[in-house]
Design a protein around this motif. Structure first.
Motif, short mmCIF file in Angstrom:
data_model
loop_
_atom_site.label_atom_id
_atom_site.label_comp_id
_atom_site.label_asym_id
_atom_site.label_seq_id
_atom_site.Cartn_x
_atom_site.Cartn_y
_atom_site.Cartn_z
N ASP A 1 -1.70 -6.75 0.30
CA ASP A 1 -0.94 -7.62 -0.59
C ASP A 1 -0.33 -6.81 -1.73
O ASP A 1 -0.52 -5.59 -1.82
CB ASP A 1 -1.82 -8.76 -1.12
CG ASP A 1 -3.03 -8.27 -1.89
OD1 ASP A 1 -2.96 -7.19 -2.54
OD2 ASP A 1 -4.07 -8.98 -1.88
N ASP A 2 0.41 -7.50 -2.61
CA ASP A 2 1.12 -6.81 -3.68
C ASP A 2 0.18 -6.04 -4.59
O ASP A 2 0.49 -4.92 -5.03
CB ASP A 2 1.92 -7.83 -4.51
CG ASP A 2 3.13 -8.38 -3.76
OD1 ASP A 2 3.42 -7.88 -2.66
OD2 ASP A 2 3.78 -9.31 -4.28
N ARG A 3 -0.96 -6.62 -4.91
CA ARG A 3 -1.91 -5.92 -5.77
C ARG A 3 -2.41 -4.65 -5.10
O ARG A 3 -2.53 -3.61 -5.76
CB ARG A 3 -3.10 -6.85 -6.07
CG ARG A 3 -4.19 -6.21 -6.93
CD ARG A 3 -5.42 -7.11 -6.98
NE ARG A 3 -5.97 -7.36 -5.67
CZ ARG A 3 -6.78 -6.52 -5.01
NH1 ARG A 3 -7.09 -5.35 -5.56
NH2 ARG A 3 -7.25 -6.83 -3.83
N THR B 1 7.01 -0.27 2.01
CA THR B 1 6.15 -0.37 0.83
C THR B 1 6.93 -0.11 -0.45
O THR B 1 6.78 -0.85 -1.44
CB THR B 1 4.99 0.64 0.94
OG1 THR B 1 4.19 0.33 2.09
CG2 THR B 1 4.10 0.61 -0.31
N GLU C 1 10.54 -4.56 -5.75
CA GLU C 1 10.58 -5.99 -6.04
C GLU C 1 9.50 -6.38 -7.04
O GLU C 1 9.75 -7.17 -7.98
CB GLU C 1 10.39 -6.78 -4.74
CG GLU C 1 11.53 -6.66 -3.75
CD GLU C 1 11.28 -7.42 -2.47
OE1 GLU C 1 10.21 -8.09 -2.38
OE2 GLU C 1 12.11 -7.36 -1.56
N ILE C 2 8.31 -5.83 -6.89
CA ILE C 2 7.20 -6.18 -7.77
C ILE C 2 7.47 -5.74 -9.21
O ILE C 2 7.25 -6.49 -10.17
CB ILE C 2 5.88 -5.55 -7.26
CG1 ILE C 2 5.47 -6.17 -5.92
CG2 ILE C 2 4.75 -5.74 -8.29
CD1 ILE C 2 4.37 -5.39 -5.21
N ARG D 1 8.96 -3.04 -1.45
CA ARG D 1 8.12 -4.09 -2.04
C ARG D 1 7.75 -3.74 -3.48
O ARG D 1 7.73 -4.62 -4.36
CB ARG D 1 6.87 -4.30 -1.20
CG ARG D 1 7.12 -5.01 0.12
CD ARG D 1 5.85 -5.17 0.91
NE ARG D 1 4.86 -5.97 0.21
CZ ARG D 1 3.61 -6.13 0.63
NH1 ARG D 1 3.20 -5.53 1.75
NH2 ARG D 1 2.76 -6.89 -0.06
N ILE D 2 7.47 -2.48 -3.74
CA ILE D 2 7.12 -2.08 -5.10
C ILE D 2 8.32 -2.23 -6.03
O ILE D 2 8.17 -2.62 -7.21
CB ILE D 2 6.57 -0.64 -5.11
CG1 ILE D 2 5.21 -0.61 -4.40
CG2 ILE D 2 6.44 -0.08 -6.53
CD1 ILE D 2 4.61 0.78 -4.25
N ILE E 1 -0.94 -2.76 -2.66
CA ILE E 1 0.02 -1.68 -2.43
C ILE E 1 0.35 -0.95 -3.72
O ILE E 1 0.80 0.20 -3.68
CB ILE E 1 1.31 -2.18 -1.75
CG1 ILE E 1 2.12 -3.09 -2.65
CG2 ILE E 1 1.00 -2.82 -0.42
CD1 ILE E 1 3.49 -3.38 -2.11
N LEU E 2 0.12 -1.58 -4.87
CA LEU E 2 0.32 -0.87 -6.13
C LEU E 2 -0.76 0.19 -6.35
O LEU E 2 -0.59 1.10 -7.16
CB LEU E 2 0.33 -1.85 -7.30
CG LEU E 2 1.60 -2.71 -7.44
CD1 LEU E 2 1.44 -3.73 -8.55
CD2 LEU E 2 2.83 -1.83 -7.68
#
Length: 371
Positions: free
Chosen positions: A119-121, A160, A166-167, A163-164, A123-124
């Motif tokens: 999830d987003d958390r 990835t 975007e986050i 996505r980062i 992949i950070l």
């Protein structure tokens, strides 16, 4: 007090001393109270680092079954070991010696595999893209089924990175963040084990002598690492190929003529490591805003073997589990050896958890210089 920069990097460190220093590593990991040295950690490579990316592939090179993972609380996860890989140990383990505490990266948890759809958390914090049997070349390891070759791993990393972006709200913010992360890659082993030295690979051996094959690999590897830089990597550690002629599989298959290892195979990969060191020097010149490190797998593997020889337990170079004569992997649901700390190899190719845990702090000085 030994400084963090110099610890485990001194030429006078004896194997016995190394064992005393890092033996606590086998039973300890970061307690979560420390701040990680880097905000995120991205892992690329092959089965030495794979943590489950092959689990759902149509391949013989997957190990999400017992007795793999017997020493992990989660059990079989897809790691090619009885427990942690070296990449895992670099993430979470630390060593302690007479008041000196030397964490590696200090993460609380393992880095999740890309195939687990983090999830987003998550992949950070980082993603593991490594894939069993994969190599630098697309075709390497494919005789056993599917794998995620290094070029595809980079394409997965592109997902990835998107996505980062975007986050964090912008490419500028994302790349500033990614530039602080550690990237580690262990690739090239299967381009030899599962490509160049296969009995059926006569065509590629006729086309390329060992030096030419190494040049082919490094040319492709150079393009891949340049792509990694374009995706924001600024702290990159590249592992050389270890003495693969010392694996139980190649010893059993090729014989050693009385030597401890298959020396001809160990010599075969020397041109690759030599060219990789030169590539890293070139990368440092091309990208002065980035840092690159060479992880000397031959030296570390030799030291780990020496630690085993000088330690109080009997050293075994045979697999700890019953292995398949086809794949060299543990047979499913068999009972492995009970004294796993006395075995250097878990199956016919991969080290035991303890060997991986001993290797991690030996890579620490090279990693620290780029953090």
């Amino acid at each position: 007090m030994v400084s963090r920069r110099s610890f485990l990097h001194q030429s006078w460190v004896s194997p016995l001393f190394l064992f005393v220093v890092v033996v606590a590593l086998a039973a300890s990991s970061a307690d979560g109270s420390r701040t990680p040295r880097v905000p995120c950690y991205f892992i690329f490579g092959d089965s030495l680092y794979d943590s489950g990316n092959n689990n759902n592939l149509n391949t013989l090179a997957k190990v999400n079954y017992s007795p793999y993972g017997i020493d992990l609380p989660a059990g079989p996860t897809g790691r090619f070991s009885n427990g942690q890989t070296t990449a895992d140990a670099i993430a979470i383990d630390f060593f302690f010696f007479f008041g000196y505490e030397g964490e590696i990266l200090g993460f609380k948890d393992f880095i999740p595999p890309f195939a687990s759809n983090p999830d987003d958390r998550q992949i950070l914090v980082g993603v593991n893209y490594a894939s069993g049997s994969a190599g630098i070349l697309v075709e390497s390891g494919k005789q056993g089924g599917d794998n995620v070759d290094l070029s595809q791993q980079l394409r997965n990393h592109e997902v990835t990175v998107s996505r980062i972006v975007e986050i964090l709200g912008s490419k500028v913010a994302a790349f500033e963040y990614l530039g602080q992360c550690l990237y580690i890659c262990n690739s090239g082993n299967n381009d030899y084990i599962n490509n160049y030295i296969l009995p059926q690979s006569t065509a590629i051996r006729n086309q390329y002598n060992p030096d030419q094959f190494a040049a082919l690999l490094i040319t492709q590897y150079s393009a891949q690492i340049n792509r990694l830089y374009e995706l924001g990597a600024r702290k990159v550690a590249l592992a050389g190929i270890s003495n693969i002629g010392c694996t139980p599989s190649l010893i059993a298959t090729l014989g050693t003529n009385g030597a401890p290892c298959v020396n001809s195979v160990n010599q075969l990969v020397v041109p690759f490591n030599t060219r990789l060191k030169s590539l890293i020097s070139q990368l440092k010149l091309s990208y002065p805003d980035a840092k690159f490190a060479y992880l000397d797998s031959v030296r570390v593997g030799t030291l780990v073997g020496a630690v085993f020889r000088f330690a109080a337990f009997r050293i075994r170079a045979t697999p700890c589990c019953q292995v398949s004569t086809v794949t060299g992997l543990c047979l499913p649901n068999t009972v492995p050896c009970s004294r796993r700390p006395s075995y250097l190899f878990w199956d016919a190719f991969h080290p035991t958890e303890l060997a991986n845990q001993l290797a991690a702090p030996l890579f620490f000085p090279a990693i620290q210089r780029i953090l």
